[in-house]
Design an enzyme around this catalytic site. Structure first.
Site, mmCIF file in Angstrom:
data_model
loop_
_atom_site.group_PDB
_atom_site.id
_atom_site.type_symbol
_atom_site.label_atom_id
_atom_site.label_comp_id
_atom_site.label_asym_id
_atom_site.label_seq_id
_atom_site.Cartn_x
_atom_site.Cartn_y
_atom_site.Cartn_z
ATOM 1 N N LYS A 58 -0.833 -13.246 14.223
ATOM 2 C CA LYS A 58 -2.306 -13.181 14.140
ATOM 3 C C LYS A 58 -2.884 -14.343 13.312
ATOM 4 C CE LYS A 58 -3.664 -9.377 12.081
ATOM 5 N NZ LYS A 58 -4.460 -9.402 10.856
ATOM 6 N N THR A 59 -2.347 -14.530 12.112
ATOM 7 C CA THR A 59 -2.859 -15.598 11.239
ATOM 8 C C THR A 59 -2.467 -16.968 11.784
ATOM 9 O OG1 THR A 59 -2.683 -14.104 9.361
ATOM 10 C CG2 THR A 59 -2.913 -16.417 8.846
ATOM 11 N N ASP A 83 -8.638 -11.442 9.262
ATOM 12 C CA ASP A 83 -8.128 -10.068 9.212
ATOM 13 C C ASP A 83 -9.106 -8.968 9.620
ATOM 14 O OD1 ASP A 83 -5.868 -8.421 8.693
ATOM 15 O OD2 ASP A 83 -6.724 -7.826 6.769
ATOM 16 N N ARG A 118 2.688 -12.060 -1.308
ATOM 17 C CA ARG A 118 1.339 -12.336 -0.774
ATOM 18 C C ARG A 118 0.633 -13.420 -1.570
ATOM 19 N NH1 ARG A 118 -1.058 -9.359 3.690
ATOM 20 N NH2 ARG A 118 0.359 -7.636 4.100
ATOM 21 N N ARG A 121 0.842 -1.189 0.000
ATOM 22 C CA ARG A 121 0.000 0.000 0.000
ATOM 23 C C ARG A 121 0.885 1.250 0.000
ATOM 24 N NH1 ARG A 121 -1.883 1.329 4.088
ATOM 25 N NH2 ARG A 121 -0.706 -0.036 5.449
ATOM 26 N N HIS A 160 -9.528 -4.807 13.269
ATOM 27 C CA HIS A 160 -8.469 -5.408 12.454
ATOM 28 C C HIS A 160 -7.929 -6.594 13.255
ATOM 29 C CE1 HIS A 160 -4.298 -4.948 10.406
ATOM 30 N NE2 HIS A 160 -5.064 -5.757 9.724
ATOM 31 N N SER A 220 1.555 -6.839 11.805
ATOM 32 C CA SER A 220 2.256 -7.806 10.969
ATOM 33 C C SER A 220 3.428 -8.438 11.739
ATOM 34 C CB SER A 220 2.783 -7.072 9.740
ATOM 35 O OG SER A 220 3.323 -7.981 8.846
ATOM 36 N N LYS A 227 -8.340 -2.857 1.243
ATOM 37 C CA LYS A 227 -8.231 -1.886 2.338
ATOM 38 C C LYS A 227 -9.109 -0.659 2.107
ATOM 39 C CE LYS A 227 -5.460 -4.110 5.070
ATOM 40 N NZ LYS A 227 -6.042 -4.796 6.236
#
Length: 545
Positions: free
Chosen positions: A246-247, A261, A326, A62, A224, A242, A204
């Protein structure tokens, strides 16, 4: 003779109402067709197992400095204007919209109709019109897929216009920094993306719009975070920036994944996924470390900016294009998922941080004030080697664990979270997935099996009745015992050879928290303010320690 239904469909699919003329429009193509067109046009190639791999061009992430919100009567007094949310005028937006729709005219373009928000009460229809076939495939993967009957008379709530090939010829004249842009217009309900092929801008953009609309208009807290649910219907949510896990930590073979997410927490106590897919980092990916993600990379998924080995396999270790490699894939590429993707109130909330200073406890329980304080802070640390010039850990703060996507003041989200936690009687935990025994370079990373054991103990209720003691500097409540975790690591001071070194490093980090919080202080309640570290600005511990 054309049937009435065909006329209606034709009318809802007439792009001249957006200012796009004479375009050849491919409507709602399936992933197989979009992948075939991408390959045929030389815009991507297939991996050894038939997964599409594309290159997003100049932008592989981004571009937060080129993200704008239209400042008008609706947004003027609601948006938290500043570095994160930059203003652009209605007039300049209209000029760019006209240029971009003119650019898309006379081209072969790809339109996809979908929705976001899995809870039917908040269903929001999104039409995406894209210059590239793989952008359309990304929206198929990431948004929720409509039934055939919904497509017949589709009317969007939001429109996304995505033209990676368009750059504003005179950026300064239309209020931009450079030729690329990502702009939200809440009055027109349009997201404009120009000059960037990075697909995350599409996701996003819509996520940021929900972060504004849901709290302002629907009394829903947007988050988030990732979320999963146990067999007894107990929901857990995981916030984290990041690299904090989390994942990884929400992918649990004994629990069903709600989403990885973006979620909403409703007034009538549901947690629902915004999305219909996952967008995961794949740098250093292996089947051993991330089995769910690794196995989800199959036809239908899209890999971004990866590098190939000679045999056609992907080299996941190669970051020569970007560290931010990604994959996007529809959520049904993962076996163990919650269908539909919503569940009841959470029982436990986890804030994940990778503390490279080796100061924070591996697990601690937060009071409501501390939970709001740490939520607003959104702390993790960058370690040496991640960016040029970083030789020691650097604290990194992102309000609400997602500041770049939050149009309202962070305290709005924090107060909502605090109220919901107290109404639902949720336990909130701070989990340090970072270092112990010293900072990065001296100590070692806390083992993933210990972090998993702590989370399992919390979810099983094993930490409900153990003794806790308070951290002298951060005021956090640390359990004295946790099953399957060595007791000595539960208090981080025990793991350092030099206790004085630990104290001074902890005070240094506490000051970073205080300095970061200053920009929110004027809007924060007394309870939130007191949730911070127990030291004042003169290096003294407060009296109540």
């Amino acid at each position: 003779m054309e049937t009435l239904l065909n006329k209606l469909v034709h009318k809802t699919r007439d792009l001249t109402k957006y200012g796009i003329k004479n375009a050849i429009v491919k409507w709602n193509l399936n992933p197989e067709k979009l992948q075939a067109i991408t390959i045929e046009k030389g815009m991507g190639k297939e991996t050894a197992n038939g997964t599409l791999a594309i290159n997003t061009g100049k932008f592989t992430g981004r571009s937060p400095q080129d993200r704008f919100i239209v400042k008008d009567q609706y947004t003027e007094n609601k948006v938290w204007w500043g570095k994160t949310n930059k203003a652009i005028s209605t007039e300049n937006f209209n000029k760019l919209e006209a240029e971009l729709t003119n650019y898309l005219s006379d081209k072969e373009i790809y339109a996809s109709d979908a929705y976001v928000c899995a809870d039917p009460t908040y269903k929001t229809y999104v039409r995406t019109i894209a210059e590239y076939p793989w952008s359309s495939m990304f929206t198929y993967n990431m948004f929720l897929r409509c039934e055939e009957s919904e497509l017949e008379n589709f009317k969007e709530d939001w429109l996304v216009l995505c033209a990676p090939g368009y750059n504003a010829p005179d950026p300064k004249a239309v209020g931009l920094r450079q030729g690329n842009f990502s702009i939200l217009n809440f009055s027109k309900k349009i997201a404009l993306i120009g000059g960037s092929g990075y697909t995350g801008e599409i996701k996003k953009g819509i996520f940021s719009s929900l972060n504004f609309i849901l709290p302002v208009e629907k009394d829903v807290l947007p988050m988030h975070c990732s979320a999963n649910v146990g067999k007894d219907g107990d929901t857990a949510i995981f916030f984290g920036l990041s690299g904090t896990g989390k994942t990884t930590l929400s992918a649990d073979p004994t629990r069903k994944l709600i989403g990885d997410d973006e979620h909403g927490w409703t007034a009538n106590n549901n947690i629902f996924n915004f999305e219909g897919g996952c967008y995961a980092k794949v740098i250093d990916l292996s089947e051993e470390k991330e089995p769910d993600i690794f196995r989800a990379i199959k036809p239908g998924a899209i890999l971004e900016n990866v590098v190939f080995k000679d045999n056609g396999e992907v080299d996941y270790l190669d970051s020569s294009i970007t560290q931010n490699t990604r994959v996007s894939y529809p959520i049904y590429h993962i076996d163990n998922i919650q269908k539909p993707s919503y569940a009841d109130n959470p029982k436990n909330i986890f804030f994940l941080t990778a503390d490279a200073f080796g100061v924070l406890p591996p697990v601690s329980k937060l009071t409501p004030g501390q939970a709001a304080y740490h939520f607003i802070s959104g702390y993790t640390a960058k370690v040496a080697g991640t960016e040029a010039g970083i030789t020691e850990p650097v604290p990194s703060f992102s309000a609400c664990f997602g500041e770049p996507f939050m149009p309202l003041h962070p305290t709005v989200y924090a107060e909502m979270l605090s109220n919901k936690m107290q109404e639902a009687g949720v336990n909130v935990w701070l989990i340090n997935t970072g270092w112990s025994g010293g900072p990065y370079g001296v100590g070692s990373r806390i083992k993933l099996k210990y972090t998993r054991a702590m989370i399992a103990a919390i979810l099983n209720g094993d930490l409900d009745n153990v003794d806790y003691h308070q951290h002298p500097i951060f005021g956090l409540h640390m359990p004295k015992y946790c099953p399957n975790v060595p007791t000595e690591i539960l208090d981080p001071m025990n793991t350092w050879l030099q206790k004085g070194g630990y104290i001074s490093k902890a005070i240094q980090l506490a000051h970073s928290f205080h300095l970061n919080f200053e920009k929110f202080a004027s809007e924060a309640s007394e309870e939130i303010f007191e949730g911070g570290p127990l030291i004042d600005e003169h290096h003294h511990l407060n009296d109540h320690v």
